[in-house]
Design a protein around this motif. Structure first.
Motif, PDB file in Angstrom:
ATOM      1  N   SER A 167       0.832  -1.197   0.000  1.00 26.71           N
ATOM      2  CA  SER A 167       0.000   0.000   0.000  1.00 26.71           C
ATOM      3  C   SER A 167       0.862   1.240   0.000  1.00 26.71           C
ATOM      4  O   SER A 167       2.046   1.205   0.310  1.00 26.71           O
ATOM      5  CB  SER A 167      -0.900   0.026   1.237  1.00 26.71           C
ATOM      6  N   ILE A 168       0.233   2.410  -0.295  1.00 26.36           N
ATOM      7  CA  ILE A 168       0.969   3.656  -0.226  1.00 26.36           C
ATOM      8  C   ILE A 168       1.418   3.924   1.199  1.00 26.36           C
ATOM      9  O   ILE A 168       2.517   4.395   1.453  1.00 26.36           O
ATOM     10  CB  ILE A 168       0.098   4.816  -0.747  1.00 26.36           C
ATOM     11  N   GLY A 169       0.559   3.603   2.166  1.00 28.58           N
ATOM     12  CA  GLY A 169       0.971   3.756   3.569  1.00 28.58           C
ATOM     13  C   GLY A 169       2.197   2.941   3.867  1.00 28.58           C
ATOM     14  O   GLY A 169       3.122   3.386   4.542  1.00 28.58           O
ATOM     15  N   GLY A 170       2.224   1.707   3.351  1.00 33.44           N
ATOM     16  CA  GLY A 170       3.391   0.851   3.528  1.00 33.44           C
ATOM     17  C   GLY A 170       4.609   1.425   2.855  1.00 33.44           C
ATOM     18  O   GLY A 170       5.734   1.289   3.332  1.00 33.44           O
ATOM     19  N   PHE A 171       4.377   2.109   1.720  1.00 35.58           N
ATOM     20  CA  PHE A 171       5.504   2.713   1.018  1.00 35.58           C
ATOM     21  C   PHE A 171       6.150   3.800   1.871  1.00 35.58           C
ATOM     22  O   PHE A 171       7.366   3.898   1.960  1.00 35.58           O
ATOM     23  CB  PHE A 171       5.050   3.298  -0.317  1.00 35.58           C
ATOM     24  N   PHE A 172       5.314   4.643   2.511  1.00 32.50           N
ATOM     25  CA  PHE A 172       5.886   5.695   3.337  1.00 32.50           C
ATOM     26  C   PHE A 172       6.651   5.119   4.521  1.00 32.50           C
ATOM     27  O   PHE A 172       7.623   5.698   4.987  1.00 32.50           O
ATOM     28  CB  PHE A 172       4.792   6.654   3.808  1.00 32.50           C
ATOM     29  N   PHE A 173       6.235   3.932   4.995  1.00 32.40           N
ATOM     30  CA  PHE A 173       7.020   3.257   6.035  1.00 32.40           C
ATOM     31  C   PHE A 173       8.406   2.920   5.502  1.00 32.40           C
ATOM     32  O   PHE A 173       9.420   3.120   6.171  1.00 32.40           O
ATOM     33  CB  PHE A 173       6.305   1.991   6.487  1.00 32.40           C
ATOM     34  N   LEU A 174       8.451   2.422   4.247  1.00 31.53           N
ATOM     35  CA  LEU A 174       9.733   2.065   3.661  1.00 31.53           C
ATOM     36  C   LEU A 174      10.615   3.282   3.457  1.00 31.53           C
ATOM     37  O   LEU A 174      11.842   3.190   3.518  1.00 31.53           O
ATOM     38  CB  LEU A 174       9.517   1.347   2.323  1.00 31.53           C
ATOM     39  N   LEU A 175       9.998   4.443   3.200  1.00 30.12           N
ATOM     40  CA  LEU A 175      10.789   5.636   2.984  1.00 30.12           C
ATOM     41  C   LEU A 175      11.633   5.997   4.208  1.00 30.12           C
ATOM     42  O   LEU A 175      12.617   6.717   4.091  1.00 30.12           O
ATOM     43  CB  LEU A 175       9.879   6.817   2.626  1.00 30.12           C
ATOM     44  N   GLN A 176      11.253   5.492   5.359  1.00 33.96           N
ATOM     45  CA  GLN A 176      12.044   5.765   6.557  1.00 33.96           C
ATOM     46  C   GLN A 176      13.423   5.119   6.469  1.00 33.96           C
ATOM     47  O   GLN A 176      14.365   5.578   7.087  1.00 33.96           O
ATOM     48  CB  GLN A 176      11.304   5.250   7.796  1.00 33.96           C
ATOM     49  N   THR A 177      13.538   4.042   5.704  1.00 32.88           N
ATOM     50  CA  THR A 177      14.829   3.369   5.576  1.00 32.88           C
ATOM     51  C   THR A 177      15.399   3.491   4.162  1.00 32.88           C
ATOM     52  O   THR A 177      16.562   3.256   3.951  1.00 32.88           O
ATOM     53  CB  THR A 177      14.692   1.869   5.906  1.00 32.88           C
ATOM     54  N   PHE A 178      14.553   3.880   3.192  1.00 27.83           N
ATOM     55  CA  PHE A 178      15.000   3.963   1.808  1.00 27.83           C
ATOM     56  C   PHE A 178      14.357   5.191   1.179  1.00 27.83           C
ATOM     57  O   PHE A 178      13.169   5.212   0.936  1.00 27.83           O
ATOM     58  CB  PHE A 178      14.590   2.704   1.040  1.00 27.83           C
ATOM     59  N   SER A 179      15.124   6.227   0.943  1.00 28.83           N
ATOM     60  CA  SER A 179      14.571   7.471   0.420  1.00 28.83           C
ATOM     61  C   SER A 179      14.901   7.618  -1.058  1.00 28.83           C
ATOM     62  O   SER A 179      16.058   7.450  -1.451  1.00 28.83           O
ATOM     63  CB  SER A 179      15.143   8.666   1.188  1.00 28.83           C
ATOM     64  N   PRO A 180      13.897   7.952  -1.897  1.00 28.56           N
ATOM     65  CA  PRO A 180      14.178   8.246  -3.299  1.00 28.56           C
ATOM     66  C   PRO A 180      15.242   9.331  -3.411  1.00 28.56           C
ATOM     67  O   PRO A 180      15.260  10.284  -2.635  1.00 28.56           O
ATOM     68  CB  PRO A 180      12.826   8.725  -3.825  1.00 28.56           C
ATOM     69  N   SER A 181      16.117   9.182  -4.363  1.00 24.19           N
ATOM     70  CA  SER A 181      17.248  10.097  -4.501  1.00 24.19           C
ATOM     71  C   SER A 181      17.548  10.324  -5.969  1.00 24.19           C
ATOM     72  O   SER A 181      17.392   9.424  -6.799  1.00 24.19           O
ATOM     73  CB  SER A 181      18.472   9.499  -3.806  1.00 24.19           C
ATOM     74  N   SER A 182      18.002  11.523  -6.289  1.00 24.33           N
ATOM     75  CA  SER A 182      18.355  11.834  -7.676  1.00 24.33           C
ATOM     76  C   SER A 182      19.601  11.086  -8.121  1.00 24.33           C
ATOM     77  O   SER A 182      19.900  11.011  -9.314  1.00 24.33           O
ATOM     78  CB  SER A 182      18.575  13.340  -7.830  1.00 24.33           C
ATOM     79  N   SER A 183      20.361  10.510  -7.181  1.00 28.32           N
ATOM     80  CA  SER A 183      21.540   9.730  -7.550  1.00 28.32           C
ATOM     81  C   SER A 183      21.173   8.316  -7.985  1.00 28.32           C
ATOM     82  O   SER A 183      22.005   7.590  -8.519  1.00 28.32           O
ATOM     83  CB  SER A 183      22.521   9.657  -6.377  1.00 28.32           C
ATOM     84  N   LEU A 184      19.918   7.932  -7.768  1.00 33.65           N
ATOM     85  CA  LEU A 184      19.429   6.633  -8.187  1.00 33.65           C
ATOM     86  C   LEU A 184      18.676   6.760  -9.504  1.00 33.65           C
ATOM     87  O   LEU A 184      18.273   7.850  -9.903  1.00 33.65           O
ATOM     88  CB  LEU A 184      18.499   6.043  -7.120  1.00 33.65           C
ATOM     89  N   GLU A 185      18.490   5.623 -10.186  1.00 32.57           N
ATOM     90  CA  GLU A 185      17.680   5.570 -11.396  1.00 32.57           C
ATOM     91  C   GLU A 185      16.455   4.721 -11.096  1.00 32.57           C
ATOM     92  O   GLU A 185      16.441   3.968 -10.115  1.00 32.57           O
ATOM     93  CB  GLU A 185      18.511   4.997 -12.550  1.00 32.57           C
ATOM     94  N   TYR A 186      15.412   4.830 -11.943  1.00 34.24           N
ATOM     95  CA  TYR A 186      14.134   4.216 -11.576  1.00 34.24           C
ATOM     96  C   TYR A 186      13.467   3.523 -12.759  1.00 34.24           C
ATOM     97  O   TYR A 186      13.328   4.102 -13.836  1.00 34.24           O
ATOM     98  CB  TYR A 186      13.181   5.284 -11.014  1.00 34.24           C
ATOM     99  N   TRP A 187      13.031   2.261 -12.502  1.00 34.38           N
ATOM    100  CA  TRP A 187      12.120   1.577 -13.408  1.00 34.38           C
ATOM    101  C   TRP A 187      10.702   2.026 -13.052  1.00 34.38           C
ATOM    102  O   TRP A 187      10.262   1.870 -11.901  1.00 34.38           O
ATOM    103  CB  TRP A 187      12.192   0.067 -13.221  1.00 34.38           C
ATOM    104  N   ILE A 188       9.967   2.555 -14.018  1.00 31.27           N
ATOM    105  CA  ILE A 188       8.624   3.069 -13.769  1.00 31.27           C
ATOM    106  C   ILE A 188       7.628   2.276 -14.597  1.00 31.27           C
ATOM    107  O   ILE A 188       7.708   2.229 -15.819  1.00 31.27           O
ATOM    108  CB  ILE A 188       8.521   4.570 -14.135  1.00 31.27           C
ATOM    109  N   TRP A 189       6.687   1.638 -13.909  1.00 26.27           N
ATOM    110  CA  TRP A 189       5.699   0.793 -14.569  1.00 26.27           C
ATOM    111  C   TRP A 189       4.356   1.505 -14.797  1.00 26.27           C
ATOM    112  O   TRP A 189       3.543   1.060 -15.552  1.00 26.27           O
ATOM    113  CB  TRP A 189       5.489  -0.475 -13.748  1.00 26.27           C
ATOM    114  N   ARG A 190       4.137   2.620 -14.099  1.00 27.59           N
ATOM    115  CA  ARG A 190       2.884   3.358 -14.268  1.00 27.59           C
ATOM    116  C   ARG A 190       3.086   4.813 -13.846  1.00 27.59           C
ATOM    117  O   ARG A 190       3.962   5.127 -13.043  1.00 27.59           O
ATOM    118  CB  ARG A 190       1.758   2.721 -13.464  1.00 27.59           C
ATOM    119  N   ASN A 191       2.265   5.695 -14.386  1.00 22.21           N
ATOM    120  CA  ASN A 191       2.440   7.127 -14.150  1.00 22.21           C
ATOM    121  C   ASN A 191       2.287   7.517 -12.685  1.00 22.21           C
ATOM    122  O   ASN A 191       2.950   8.441 -12.210  1.00 22.21           O
ATOM    123  CB  ASN A 191       1.468   7.935 -15.009  1.00 22.21           C
ATOM    124  N   ASN A 192       1.421   6.830 -11.933  1.00 27.25           N
ATOM    125  CA  ASN A 192       1.211   7.185 -10.530  1.00 27.25           C
ATOM    126  C   ASN A 192       2.498   7.136  -9.710  1.00 27.25           C
ATOM    127  O   ASN A 192       2.654   7.875  -8.740  1.00 27.25           O
ATOM    128  CB  ASN A 192       0.174   6.250  -9.894  1.00 27.25           C
TER     129      ASN A 192
END
Length: 223
Positions: free
Chosen positions: A8-33
């Motif tokens: 879930s999105i709520g679960g995603f924000f939990f993960l952000l506590q240990t893994f933060s999106p960063s411009s130094s990373l690249e991303y596979w994107i499967w959908r616009n959301n």
């Protein structure tokens, strides 16, 4: 690389506590959301659909809406090694579609789970495709290749710019993902490592070693 994720999105924000999106990373994107969680300047690999064994192209994934990047890679999921001329024509149409929105496609990434004993055949196919597309060509890779057919994996590496080696199963890290990284570096293969936002990947900076050129994060979360 299509994953049955149910976080879930709520679960995603939990993960952000240990893994933060960063411009130094690249991303596979499967959908616009999922663009909501990606820094504007990051490199994107945008999923464009599947090609079946009987050459049926199913357009899926990202549309050129709300994307600030001016250069992207497109990802096509294959279930067989299709005719390279047909694939080239499809790729050119995708390039033109994105160009109408002012976005340049400068890489094609093939997502194809070749059998380990057919990597040489796959390498020859890639060698035929590469000069036809006039952009960078890359592939996703399965960690099993490193145990089953290292010679074939080397041949793959000789016919593409790099291999994006997936270090996860479903959403969680492979038990032996650090051994996968060591084997890729020992072989001297130019590669990127593919991870998820799972907290098991808790020290991203140390994963990309000698012959690794970037880390790609798989983003696909269910609302």
């Amino acid at each position: 690389m299509v994953l049955p994720l149910s976080i879930s999105i709520g679960g995603f924000f939990f993960l952000l506590q240990t893994f933060s999106p960063s411009s130094s990373l690249e991303y596979w994107i499967w959908r616009n959301n999922d663009m909501r969680f990606v820094p504007n300047e990051s490199r994107l690999y945008v999923y464009q659909g599947n090609i079946s064994k009987d050459w049926f192209y199913e357009p899926l994934g990202i549309k050129p809406i709300g994307i600030s990047q001016k250069n992207i890679a497109v990802v096509l999921r294959l279930y067989t090694l299709v005719d390279v001329q047909q694939l080239t024509e499809l790729f050119e149409s995708l390039v033109n579609d994105w160009a109408r929105f002012g976005i340049t496609v400068n890489e094609l990434q093939i997502d194809y789970d070749s059998a380990s004993n057919k990597l040489s055949e796959y390498a020859i196919w890639l060698g035929t495709l590469n000069p036809l597309i006039n952009v960078e060509l890359s592939v996703t890779g399965l960690s099993t290749y490193l145990w089953d057919n290292q010679a074939g994996l080397r041949e793959i590496g000789q016919n593409v710019s790099y291999i994006a080696m997936q270090l996860y199963q479903g959403r969680i890290p492979h038990d032996n993902y650090e051994e996968v990284i060591d084997k890729m570096n020992n072989l001297g293969l130019r590669h990127k490592i593919g991870i998820t936002s799972d907290k098991g990947f808790n020290n991203v900076s140390r994963l990309c070693k000698r012959h690794c050129i970037a880390t790609i994060v798989f983003m696909n979360f269910k609302d």
